[in-house]
Design a protein around this motif. Structure first.
Motif, short mmCIF file in Angstrom:
data_model
loop_
_atom_site.label_atom_id
_atom_site.label_comp_id
_atom_site.label_asym_id
_atom_site.label_seq_id
_atom_site.Cartn_x
_atom_site.Cartn_y
_atom_site.Cartn_z
N ASP A 1 0.83 -1.21 0.00
CA ASP A 1 0.00 0.00 0.00
C ASP A 1 0.86 1.26 0.00
O ASP A 1 0.51 2.26 -0.63
CB ASP A 1 -0.93 0.01 1.22
N LEU A 2 1.98 1.21 0.70
CA LEU A 2 2.91 2.34 0.68
C LEU A 2 3.44 2.56 -0.73
O LEU A 2 3.55 3.70 -1.19
CB LEU A 2 4.07 2.07 1.65
N LEU A 3 3.76 1.47 -1.42
CA LEU A 3 4.25 1.58 -2.79
C LEU A 3 3.19 2.21 -3.69
O LEU A 3 3.50 3.11 -4.49
CB LEU A 3 4.63 0.19 -3.31
N ARG A 4 1.96 1.76 -3.57
CA ARG A 4 0.88 2.29 -4.40
C ARG A 4 0.67 3.78 -4.14
O ARG A 4 0.57 4.59 -5.07
CB ARG A 4 -0.42 1.52 -4.13
N ILE A 5 0.63 4.16 -2.86
CA ILE A 5 0.41 5.57 -2.50
C ILE A 5 1.56 6.43 -3.01
O ILE A 5 1.35 7.55 -3.51
CB ILE A 5 0.26 5.70 -0.98
#
Length: 254
Positions: A7-11
């Motif tokens: 999720d950090l990567l996506r954000i």
């Protein structure tokens, strides 16, 4: 750990893409307009003035397919060199898998390439080049290119922290590699004795494969893809291991 932080990567990818065009009048359209304007100028020069022959394919379509592949590669390498240095404030404060910084740079370049590919397909439709069943092989080509690019990004990001002259050196190398790739000319115009040297560049085989599918409507030469696939996997494994072996030293190198 990388999957747990997806999720950090996506954000991070979404934020980077949006922040680049947040205060611009045309916004995200600049992703397409900038490379298209370059392609139009090159189309006039090489198709009308220098008259580079691409067979039955319109030169603008021939050129755009090459530019999509090259844009993904060059932008990812350039962003990868700046990735760790640009996020050093976060690196020094909190822990997270450092490779997310590099992968997010690749994701940003991939988003730009996806928009450019969509624009290319629309232009191809206007030129009478329709989608075909061989598009099912495009994900294979994309995976090979992403693996090769990501491996080089891991190496470049580490070297950029270690030696600050690396970005300037790589910028020069990218300009040289651009002309060594069959982007503005077909591979067929290269003398037979020099063609093996050109094919040492894995991007050459990938660009030819993209064109075979998108423009000429037939399957790529799978034998020619064995070398880019093997090299891409090797570079990815080597680059990742090098990156992980030195990630704890990033803060000390700044």
């Amino acid at each position: 750990r990388l999957w747990a932080n997806r999720d950090l990567l996506r954000i991070w990818v979404v934020y980077n893409v949006q922040s680049r065009y947040a205060q611009t009048f045309l916004g995200i359209l600049w992703i397409v307009l900038l490379p298209l304007s370059t392609a139009l100028v090159m189309n006039i020069v090489f198709s009308e003035l220098l008259r580079v022959s691409t067979g039955d394919a319109p030169f603008i379509s021939f050129l755009l397919v090459g530019l999509v592949s090259w844009g993904l590669f060059s932008q990812s390498i350039s962003a990868g060199m700046r990735s760790i240095l640009g996020a050093m404030g976060l690196v020094n404060q909190i822990y997270f898998p450092r490779e997310i910084i590099v992968i997010s740079a690749l994701g940003e370049a991939a988003v730009d390439a996806a928009f450019m590919l969509l624009a290319t397909l629309i232009i191809n439709l206007a030129m009478g080049i329709l989608p075909n069943g061989f598009y099912v092989f495009l994900p294979l080509l994309i995976i090979i290119q992403l693996a090769f690019s990501l491996g080089l990004m891991f190496i470049a990001s580490w070297l950029s922290v270690l030696v600050r002259d690396i970005p300037q050196l790589v910028s020069v190398l990218l300009q040289i590699v651009f002309y060594l790739c069959p982007i503005i000319y077909p591979l067929s115009i290269i003398p037979e004795r020099f063609r093996p040297l050109v094919m040492l560049n894995p991007l050459a085989a990938l660009i030819e494969a993209y064109r075979a599918i998108i423009i000429y409507g037939h399957s790529p030469d799978f034998m020619s893809l064995l070398y880019p696939a093997a090299l891409g996997l090797g570079v990815l494994v080597f680059g990742y291991r090098l990156f992980k072996a030195n990630e704890d030293r990033f803060a000390d190198m700044v």
